[in-house]
Design an enzyme around this catalytic site. Sequence first.
Site, PDB file in Angstrom:
ATOM      1  N   LYS A  51       0.808  -1.222   0.000  1.00 42.76           N
ATOM      2  CA  LYS A  51       0.000   0.000   0.000  1.00 42.76           C
ATOM      3  C   LYS A  51       0.841   1.271   0.000  1.00 42.76           C
ATOM      4  O   LYS A  51       0.363   2.330  -0.426  1.00 42.76           O
ATOM      5  CB  LYS A  51      -0.937  -0.003   1.207  1.00 42.76           C
ATOM      6  CG  LYS A  51      -2.049  -1.036   1.135  1.00 42.76           C
ATOM      7  CD  LYS A  51      -3.112  -0.645   0.133  1.00 42.76           C
ATOM      8  CE  LYS A  51      -4.354  -1.525   0.274  1.00 42.76           C
ATOM      9  NZ  LYS A  51      -5.428  -1.104  -0.651  1.00 42.76           N
ATOM     10  N   SER A 308       1.057  -9.797   0.338  1.00 41.12           N
ATOM     11  CA  SER A 308       0.780  -8.363   0.194  1.00 41.12           C
ATOM     12  C   SER A 308       0.979  -7.562   1.467  1.00 41.12           C
ATOM     13  O   SER A 308       1.100  -6.339   1.411  1.00 41.12           O
ATOM     14  CB  SER A 308      -0.643  -8.146  -0.337  1.00 41.12           C
ATOM     15  OG  SER A 308      -1.592  -8.725   0.539  1.00 41.12           O
TER      16      SER A 308
END
Length: 328
Positions: A51, A308
């Site tokens: 992110k 992730s």
Amino acid sequence: MSDITMIRAAADRLKGHARRTPLLSSPFLDEIAGRRVFVKPECLQHTGSFKYRGGRSALSALDGETRAKGVLAYSSGNHAQGVAKAAAEYGVPAVIIMPADAPKLKIDNTRALGAEVVLYDRENGESREAVGEALKAERGLTLVKPFDEPLVIAGQGTCGLEIAEQAREEGIETGDVLVCCGGGGFTAGVAMALEADAPGFRVRPVEPEGFDDVTRSLESGQRESNARASGNICDAILTPAPGEITFPIMQRLCGPGIAVSEDECLRAMGVAFQRLKLVAEPGGAAALAGALYHGDEIEGDTVICTISGGNVDAQVFRRALATLDDAP
């Protein structure tokens, strides 16, 4: 609309800021999966998740006057931290709206990065968008959406550029690329990057069981919603529905989705720690779970998957490590 030109421009802006995470492998993972498995560990990225790429991309593209007024984001934690770090690097205010049931580690980390955290009641249906619109209007902040924002998608797509380059270095030209998927920003960005630089790969979104809105949307051809907003350990990838911007991209470029169980994610976390020395969070381990335990849904002798994120509370991580005691 995001495209490969935007992704390449984001990569230029991220040089010297985002980490180029490695592509890892282990014969133990290959044995479990029955094929070669390569792992792209974005848990090693700044703030512990991919992110940061999107947050930094979005802020770096704002004009200085707009950026100086501050930014607003809503997130269960990883986008929150990515935007908070990027804002801190630019010395501008950040207000982050987070669900009250988000992992404490993510809330604490976001505050530690200098952001103001506003909590909302996700479980009882309070709208984060409504809270955000009020704050945006009151303070003149710029909203940085978690996935349905072209500049964020472009930043996250830079991970796909790296995968394409690293796969070439390994001599890999074809295979499924499994991506942990919430609203689809990461998935869409990686898919566009690979379409341009590694067209032999097919991106596959991986989601938690019961929150597989993208998988069902790809099957039906229209955006489907989840019945619940919470109630799964994969908090990082629980979203109401695919994004309006991301879904058409995924519909054009992605193969069928894969849904994984909480137990599979916990087991994948344990294996990632034991065999790759990586700390993954449940949602961040979803793609690895797909690679390891859903081999009958994958084509070819090689699969690449993302981890992730790695922002996990100790209590949940202990549950993941406990699965190693039960392993054969």
